[in-house]
Design a protein around this motif. Sequence first.
Motif, PDB file in Angstrom:
ATOM      1  N   UNK A  60       0.848  -1.068   0.229  1.00 50.48           N
ATOM      2  CA  UNK A  60       0.126   0.360   0.135  1.00 50.48           C
ATOM      3  C   UNK A  60       0.870   0.690  -0.095  1.00 50.48           C
ATOM      4  N   UNK A  61       1.809   1.248   0.448  1.00 51.11           N
ATOM      5  CA  UNK A  61       3.131   2.340   0.530  1.00 51.11           C
ATOM      6  C   UNK A  61       3.844   2.706  -0.144  1.00 51.11           C
ATOM      7  N   UNK A  62       3.314   1.511  -1.573  1.00 53.06           N
ATOM      8  CA  UNK A  62       3.932   1.913  -2.855  1.00 53.06           C
ATOM      9  C   UNK A  62       5.146   0.937  -3.800  1.00 53.06           C
ATOM     10  N   UNK A  63       5.426  -0.090  -2.562  1.00 47.87           N
ATOM     11  CA  UNK A  63       6.437  -0.833  -3.047  1.00 47.87           C
ATOM     12  C   UNK A  63       5.649  -2.119  -3.806  1.00 47.87           C
ATOM     13  N   UNK A  64       7.038  -2.707  -4.507  1.00 48.58           N
ATOM     14  CA  UNK A  64       6.724  -4.056  -5.458  1.00 48.58           C
ATOM     15  C   UNK A  64       6.542  -5.149  -4.444  1.00 48.58           C
ATOM     16  N   UNK A  65       5.637  -6.436  -5.562  1.00 42.85           N
ATOM     17  CA  UNK A  65       5.514  -7.628  -4.684  1.00 42.85           C
ATOM     18  C   UNK A  65       6.700  -8.052  -4.528  1.00 42.85           C
ATOM     19  N   UNK A  66       7.656  -8.074  -5.343  1.00 43.96           N
ATOM     20  CA  UNK A  66       8.678  -9.422  -4.977  1.00 43.96           C
ATOM     21  C   UNK A  66       9.151  -8.568  -3.774  1.00 43.96           C
ATOM     22  N   UNK A  67       9.377  -7.201  -3.932  1.00 44.21           N
ATOM     23  CA  UNK A  67      11.089  -6.526  -2.583  1.00 44.21           C
ATOM     24  C   UNK A  67       9.669  -7.249  -1.641  1.00 44.21           C
ATOM     25  N   UNK A  68       8.410  -7.076  -1.879  1.00 41.47           N
ATOM     26  CA  UNK A  68       7.764  -7.187  -0.141  1.00 41.47           C
ATOM     27  C   UNK A  68       7.377  -8.169   0.547  1.00 41.47           C
ATOM     28  N   UNK A  69       7.669  -9.278  -0.777  1.00 37.40           N
ATOM     29  CA  UNK A  69       7.835 -10.461  -0.725  1.00 37.40           C
ATOM     30  C   UNK A  69       9.362 -10.811  -0.180  1.00 37.40           C
ATOM     31  N   UNK A 111      -6.551   4.103  -6.310  1.00 35.95           N
ATOM     32  CA  UNK A 111      -6.554   2.697  -6.867  1.00 35.95           C
ATOM     33  C   UNK A 111      -4.666   2.068  -7.438  1.00 35.95           C
ATOM     34  N   UNK A 112      -4.221   0.793  -6.750  1.00 33.03           N
ATOM     35  CA  UNK A 112      -2.872   0.921  -6.752  1.00 33.03           C
ATOM     36  C   UNK A 112      -3.397  -0.896  -7.726  1.00 33.03           C
ATOM     37  N   UNK A 113      -2.267  -0.631  -8.757  1.00 34.81           N
ATOM     38  CA  UNK A 113      -1.876  -1.904  -9.828  1.00 34.81           C
ATOM     39  C   UNK A 113      -0.928  -2.981  -9.019  1.00 34.81           C
ATOM     40  N   UNK A 114      -1.603  -4.460  -8.689  1.00 30.30           N
ATOM     41  CA  UNK A 114      -1.109  -5.305  -8.200  1.00 30.30           C
ATOM     42  C   UNK A 114      -0.781  -6.665  -9.244  1.00 30.30           C
ATOM     43  N   UNK A 115       0.843  -7.086  -9.054  1.00 30.02           N
ATOM     44  CA  UNK A 115       1.111  -7.700  -9.721  1.00 30.02           C
ATOM     45  C   UNK A 115       1.094  -9.129  -9.331  1.00 30.02           C
ATOM     46  N   UNK A 116       0.400  -9.798  -8.660  1.00 32.42           N
ATOM     47  CA  UNK A 116      -0.004 -10.915  -7.574  1.00 32.42           C
ATOM     48  C   UNK A 116       0.546 -11.783  -7.914  1.00 32.42           C
ATOM     49  N   UNK A 117       1.211 -12.614  -7.122  1.00 32.89           N
ATOM     50  CA  UNK A 117       2.316 -14.477  -7.570  1.00 32.89           C
ATOM     51  C   UNK A 117       0.986 -15.339  -8.034  1.00 32.89           C
TER      52      UNK A 117
END
Length: 171
Positions: A60-69, A111-117
């Motif tokens: 939500x704070x703007x991070x990308x999923x790979x880094x967050x994972x 809205x934010x764009x997510x690219x979830x595995x």
Amino acid sequence: MNEYTRQLYDYHTWANAKMFERLKELPADLYRREFETGFSSLSKVLAHMYAADQFWFDIMSGGDIMSALAMGETFQEQAEAASMAELETMFVALSQQYRAFFERQGDLTQSILLEHAHIGRMETPLYELVQHVVNHGTYHRGNIMTMLQQLGHTFTSTDYIYYLHAKATNG
């Protein structure tokens, strides 16, 4: 929508606090005691809850999923190594970060764009991610309740209606 979303998150924070209050009343050895079903210990459920809350905060704070994972694994390890008191402090600090984010963000309908595995690419408003965090916490507090019942202990009710009553009576 913004006020309702903040209230849902306040419920999540309240329910986590009630959960910790109850857990602190129980024998200390229960925190890391091994279970045969689901999560192997209360500490692992709590660590998972914390890591997931942190993961979604980062997104939500703007991070990308790979880094967050990648960071999620680190947060999970830190949370698993923490004592229950330390983990409670970590939850409180993270809830303060969420509240500060809500204030900075202002519009939680953005809205934010997510690219979830697992679910693929999607666009979703921030308030729906907050709803997911709250639902996830509710689900796992239920796991904790079940684990405690298996050992003959009661759990405190953290249903939303109890939060509303506590809020209405300033309790």
